[in-house]
Write a protein that holds these residues in place. Structure first.
Motif, PDB file in Angstrom:
ATOM      1  N   ILE A   7      -2.137   0.168  -7.738  1.00 53.15           N
ATOM      2  CA  ILE A   7      -1.193   0.609  -8.765  1.00 53.15           C
ATOM      3  C   ILE A   7      -1.933   0.971 -10.049  1.00 53.15           C
ATOM      4  CG2 ILE A   7       0.693  -0.149 -10.275  1.00 53.15           C
ATOM      5  CD1 ILE A   7       1.763  -1.740  -7.825  1.00 53.15           C
ATOM      6  N   TYR A  11      -2.139   4.346 -12.027  1.00 55.04           N
ATOM      7  CA  TYR A  11      -1.790   4.352 -13.452  1.00 55.04           C
ATOM      8  C   TYR A  11      -2.812   5.159 -14.261  1.00 55.04           C
ATOM      9  CZ  TYR A  11      -1.822   2.382 -18.214  1.00 55.04           C
ATOM     10  OH  TYR A  11      -1.853   2.215 -19.580  1.00 55.04           O
ATOM     11  N   GLN A  29       5.357   9.415 -10.118  1.00 60.89           N
ATOM     12  CA  GLN A  29       5.050   8.624  -8.925  1.00 60.89           C
ATOM     13  C   GLN A  29       4.743   7.163  -9.266  1.00 60.89           C
ATOM     14  OE1 GLN A  29       1.829  10.619  -6.947  1.00 60.89           O
ATOM     15  NE2 GLN A  29       3.030  12.476  -6.605  1.00 60.89           N
ATOM     16  N   VAL A  30       4.092   6.917 -10.399  1.00 61.06           N
ATOM     17  CA  VAL A  30       3.624   5.563 -10.697  1.00 61.06           C
ATOM     18  C   VAL A  30       4.554   4.783 -11.621  1.00 61.06           C
ATOM     19  CG1 VAL A  30       2.125   6.113 -12.664  1.00 61.06           C
ATOM     20  CG2 VAL A  30       1.533   4.208 -11.165  1.00 61.06           C
ATOM     21  N   SER A  32       8.456   3.851 -13.262  1.00 69.05           N
ATOM     22  CA  SER A  32       9.900   3.937 -13.069  1.00 69.05           C
ATOM     23  C   SER A  32      10.462   4.917 -14.103  1.00 69.05           C
ATOM     24  CB  SER A  32      10.550   2.560 -13.204  1.00 69.05           C
ATOM     25  OG  SER A  32      10.401   2.060 -14.507  1.00 69.05           O
ATOM     26  N   ARG A 107       6.339   0.349  -8.630  1.00 67.42           N
ATOM     27  CA  ARG A 107       6.199   1.289  -9.742  1.00 67.42           C
ATOM     28  C   ARG A 107       6.142   0.492 -11.039  1.00 67.42           C
ATOM     29  NH1 ARG A 107      10.876   5.404  -9.174  1.00 67.42           N
ATOM     30  NH2 ARG A 107       9.729   6.654 -10.658  1.00 67.42           N
TER      31      ARG A 107
END
Length: 120
Positions: A7, A11, A29-30, A32, A107
């Motif tokens: 993640i 990021y 994509q990463v 919310s 996310r």
């Protein structure tokens, strides 16, 4: 178990992506949709706010890249990590930061950023 390192790598990708369309895709994509980002330089909410904030940072630090500065430490839905900003391959980064992220459904929902070293 959450893959916090994966993640965090996702990021950092939008911070290094200079193509606006690709950067926005990576952000979506990463993060919310209602993610928040807060550090000493600003506070934004949502993917549009994140996109604008990252674009401004790229203008300020053109030619530099963000990288992971060590191991990611996480538990439950939170993780912390150090990042570096500098020219690729440089021995010493120009800036160093420490971020804490809150993850929900793989996310990022929140980022709490701190600056440990900034350029003079």
């Amino acid at each position: 178990m959450t893959d916090f390192t994966g993640i965090v790598e996702r990021y950092l990708a939008p911070w290094n992506e200079t193509d606006p369309v690709k950067r926005r895709e990576l952000i979506e994509q990463v993060f919310s949709d209602d993610a928040t980002y807060t550090d000493p330089l600003g506070a934004v909410r949502g993917t549009a706010g994140l996109d604008q904030f990252i674009a401004a940072a790229q203008q300020q630090f053109g030619g530099l890249s963000f990288s992971l500065g060590g191991k990611v430490d996480g538990h439950h839905d939170i993780a912390r990590f150090t990042w570096h900003l500098g020219p690729e391959g440089a021995e010493e980064p120009l800036a160093v930061g420490f971020d804490v992220i809150v993850v929900e459904d793989d996310r990022i929902r929140q980022v709490h950023g701190f600056l440990d070293k900034v350029p003079g």
